[in-house]
Design an enzyme around this catalytic site. Structure first.
Site, short mmCIF file in Angstrom:
data_model
loop_
_atom_site.label_atom_id
_atom_site.label_comp_id
_atom_site.label_asym_id
_atom_site.label_seq_id
_atom_site.Cartn_x
_atom_site.Cartn_y
_atom_site.Cartn_z
CB CYS A 130 37.88 43.96 42.68
SG CYS A 130 39.04 42.67 42.25
CG HIS A 243 36.65 42.12 37.86
ND1 HIS A 243 37.76 42.17 37.05
CD2 HIS A 243 37.09 42.07 39.14
CE1 HIS A 243 38.85 42.14 37.81
NE2 HIS A 243 38.48 42.09 39.08
C1 2RA Z 1 42.47 40.28 41.12
N1 2RA Z 1 40.80 40.42 42.88
O1 2RA Z 1 41.55 40.51 40.32
C2 2RA Z 1 42.23 40.32 42.62
C3 2RA Z 1 42.98 41.43 43.28
N2 2RA Z 1 42.55 42.71 42.83
O2 2RA Z 1 43.64 40.03 40.76
#
Ligand code: 2RA
Length: 340
Positions: A130, A243
């Site tokens: 991601c 994120h």
């Molecule tokens: C996380 N990128 O954010 C890793 C797995 N999705 O935990």
């Protein structure tokens, strides 16, 4: 004429988002199968205005199915993806299992859609991590204009990246702060996540970086350009979905911040929100449910020659996972499995 599509891991965060996005984007589905582990057998999941019951992954025959979107861990992928691929069903895998396999294309459609044609070697296509997906969407248009030498990225990753358990832990610990009798010790994470940040995602590597940071380095090189140097610090933050990433780029040649902003404004999959005023930027809570990768705080880095800084936010369950997988399915259909 549409496709016979399977969603594997349909009851998890990403699997449910895959179903939502297949419906939202009106992907041409002729027939849909939703699979889960035996313990989730019969669980109802939504596909548009339909409600489907999950079938047993272990007993499912992939023969005659066109593509399978996998949203399960590497262990289950290792057990079932080869079975699907051998049955002639193209696997689009969200786990990390095949991402670094030279015979498996690792795809972000806005960046390297044509590479999807390499799927036939193993009948498998890999979805990136991601935190990588949203970053390379921004890097690619800039790299095409002024070759990137080096990227320094710090991530602020939401708890949904580690599944429902991570979200539940944040929720329970947050409540416990206001009700001290409900102490909720760390379980999913090594330390308290409520009102805290944790500079550790996935396992530690020998060089002191974490595997999450290694993924960003390796995947950026595979998707965009192996010559780009990347160094990452991946941090878990008390946010449920979305994120954030602070990205610093050093180019081979100077790229003016205004030109960079114009390039990003025109780039596929990107929305620029960049005003030097209160609220003139995007925050994770504002990106949830959106398809876009949002870019803000674009500015020169005057501490180095040819430097640029910006802020990048995207829904990690969508562009970071489910949306990118569905976009790969769209490109696979358009470029390789034309129907009708
Ligand atoms: C996380 N990128 O954010 C890793 C797995 N999705 O935990």
């Amino acid at each position: 004429m549409g496709y016979k599509v399977v969603v594997v891991g349909a009851t998890g965060n990403v699997g449910r988002e895959m179903l939502n996005i297949l419906a939202e984007r009106e992907f041409p589905v002729d027939e849909l199968a939703v699979l889960a582990s035996r313990r989730s057998l019969g669980t109802e999941v939504s596909f548009g205005d339909q409600t489907l019951k999950t079938q047993d992954l272990d007993a499912f025959d992939f023969t005659g199915w066109d593509m399978a979107l996998f949203a399960v861990g590497s262990d289950a992928t290792k057990q079932y993806a080869p079975k699907a691929a051998a049955a002639g069903c193209v696997v689009i895998d969200n786990s990390s299992l095949y991402r670094y396999d030279p015979d498996v294309p690792l795809i972000v459609p806005e960046v390297n859609a044509d590479a999807v044609l390499g799927y036939s070697k193993k009948n498998i296509i890999a979805n990136p991590n991601c935190s990588t997906a949203q970053m390379v969407v921004a890097l690619k248009p800039l790299h095409d204009r002024a070759k990137i030498k080096r990227v320094v990225v710090s991530t602020y990753q939401s708890v949904s990246g580690s599944g429902k358990e991570g979200m539940d832990e944040l929720w329970d610990q947050t409540k416990a702060v206001y009700n001290p009798t409900d102490e909720v010790p760390p379980k999913k994470y090594p330390k308290q996540i409520a009102f805290n940040v944790i500079p550790h995602i996935d396992v530690f590597m020998d060089d002191g970086s974490t595997k999450e940071e290694w993924k960003m380095v390796s995947e950026t090189k595979k998707i965009v350009d192996p010559s780009i140097k990347v160094t990452a610090t991946c941090v878990r933050v008390p946010v449920f979905v979305g994120h954030g990433e602070a990205i610093n780029i050093e180019f081979e040649d100077f790229l003016d911040e205004d030109e960079a902003r114009d390039i990003l404004r025109e780039a596929p999959g990107i929305v620029v929100v960049d005003k030097r005023e209160d609220g003139g930027y995007v925050t994770p809570v504002e990106c949830v449910g959106d398809f876009a990768t949002f870019i803000s705080r674009i500015r020169q880095d005057s501490t180095i020659e040819n430097g640029l800084n910006f802020w990048c936010v995207s829904d990690n369950l969508r562009k970071g996972a489910a949306l990118n997988a569905v976009q790969i399915a769209e490109v696979l259909g358009q470029k390789a499995l034309q129907k009708g």
